[in-house]
Enzyme design. Sequence first.
Site, mmCIF file in Angstrom:
data_model
loop_
_atom_site.group_PDB
_atom_site.id
_atom_site.type_symbol
_atom_site.label_atom_id
_atom_site.label_comp_id
_atom_site.label_asym_id
_atom_site.label_seq_id
_atom_site.Cartn_x
_atom_site.Cartn_y
_atom_site.Cartn_z
ATOM 1 N N HIS A 62 0.533 -1.448 0.006
ATOM 2 C CA HIS A 62 -0.140 0.361 0.558
ATOM 3 C C HIS A 62 0.671 1.707 -0.060
ATOM 4 O O HIS A 62 1.620 1.820 1.139
ATOM 5 C CB HIS A 62 -0.154 -0.224 0.896
ATOM 6 C CG HIS A 62 -0.387 0.197 2.489
ATOM 7 N ND1 HIS A 62 0.146 1.522 3.198
ATOM 8 C CD2 HIS A 62 0.000 -0.285 3.680
ATOM 9 C CE1 HIS A 62 0.303 1.843 4.329
ATOM 10 N NE2 HIS A 62 -0.200 -0.114 4.285
ATOM 11 N N GLU A 194 -5.034 1.618 2.040
ATOM 12 C CA GLU A 194 -4.537 0.389 3.576
ATOM 13 C C GLU A 194 -4.684 0.897 5.210
ATOM 14 O O GLU A 194 -5.646 -0.113 5.605
ATOM 15 C CB GLU A 194 -4.038 -0.200 3.539
ATOM 16 C CG GLU A 194 -3.653 -1.338 3.865
ATOM 17 C CD GLU A 194 -2.815 -0.951 4.814
ATOM 18 O OE1 GLU A 194 -3.010 -2.440 5.650
ATOM 19 O OE2 GLU A 194 -2.594 -0.107 5.759
ATOM 20 N N ASP A 217 4.674 -5.744 4.236
ATOM 21 C CA ASP A 217 4.198 -4.551 4.556
ATOM 22 C C ASP A 217 5.019 -4.516 5.514
ATOM 23 O O ASP A 217 6.078 -4.946 6.103
ATOM 24 C CB ASP A 217 2.715 -4.613 5.116
ATOM 25 C CG ASP A 217 2.003 -2.782 5.395
ATOM 26 O OD1 ASP A 217 2.868 -2.492 5.862
ATOM 27 O OD2 ASP A 217 0.576 -3.512 5.465
ATOM 28 N N HIS A 304 3.516 4.219 13.482
ATOM 29 C CA HIS A 304 2.802 5.546 12.786
ATOM 30 C C HIS A 304 2.811 6.011 13.771
ATOM 31 O O HIS A 304 2.625 7.598 13.938
ATOM 32 C CB HIS A 304 1.129 4.547 13.248
ATOM 33 C CG HIS A 304 0.606 3.699 12.332
ATOM 34 N ND1 HIS A 304 -1.103 3.223 12.656
ATOM 35 C CD2 HIS A 304 0.688 2.949 11.206
ATOM 36 C CE1 HIS A 304 -1.325 2.868 11.754
ATOM 37 N NE2 HIS A 304 -0.020 2.559 10.584
#
Length: 333
Positions: A62, A194, A217, A304
């Site tokens: 993604h 995604e 990923d 993140h």
Amino acid sequence: MELYDLIQTLVSAHGPAGDEGTIRDVISGLAAPYADELTCDALGNLIAHKKGAGPKVMFAAHMDSIGLIVTHIEKEGFLRVGRLGGVSPKEAAYTPVRFKNGTRGVLVPEEKADFGKLQLDGCYVDIGARDQDQAKALVQVGDTAVYDSPVFRSGNTVISHYLDNRISCAVLLAAMERLPASGNDLYFVFTTQEEVGGRGARTSAWSIDPDYGIAVDVTDVDDTPGTQRSGTSQLGAGASVKIMDSSVICHPDMVAKLEQLAREQNIPTQRDILRAGGTDAGLIHLNRMGVVTGAISIPCRYVHSPVEMADLEDVEACVRLTAAFAQSDLKPL
């Protein structure tokens, strides 16, 4: 292009979930010399096709990132924002942000905010505007922003925003560059949205209808102080062959095939089990009547956050494993 330089190029491009046009253009330019055909579907997925007569193989990484979207512009010129994907206000507090038009600012908690229970509603973006009119001359409601933190190396590690998942886009691009003509029919898909539910993988898998699927990923790690053991991977231990996460239990034949290829080609690998979170594999394996699906994961610390960390040797191992599977002898289904 060297892997680190390629990663730098990709993480610097604008492309939060739903607004991937800029990163798609960058990847399209990089992929074009190595693809027989480039297409873009209605959801914005970029599909690079290397034609072959054998089984269809879909590799998915993604290209969208988490980000922010402007919801209100206050009379004092401050911006209120919503999240695109899994933004943690505590991790993002005081992080520089950048809008697609180049406007820059910083995400700031309100002075009264309880940092231990910080919510995005208790934060604002300060772009230095004197009032609402000046702010509206720079940004509009609906404009998107991304982290604007630095990218740098420390030895063999790279520290950057948006390694999730531009580092996997780098893996696919590097693998495409190294591949000779293949007997398999290869689709390298740079998917959209995604971070908000794997939406691009769902539509692209339906369109391609692959025999085999591989999602590439990042994955969480189990090698930092105070680990909660949400993952099993470690930085520097090689490519992670996914066993399962909350979105998929990988097909046993795919796990076995990837590990066999790694042994044969002396590619360092480890096993990836992730307690929470998922990848595009979760959507691919449920396509139509089902797809034989696996996943190759890049161990990543601080996922993140604005300062994610990965090991470049792990990235190289993932490139080699991706290329090995693409060239492997696969049985038609």
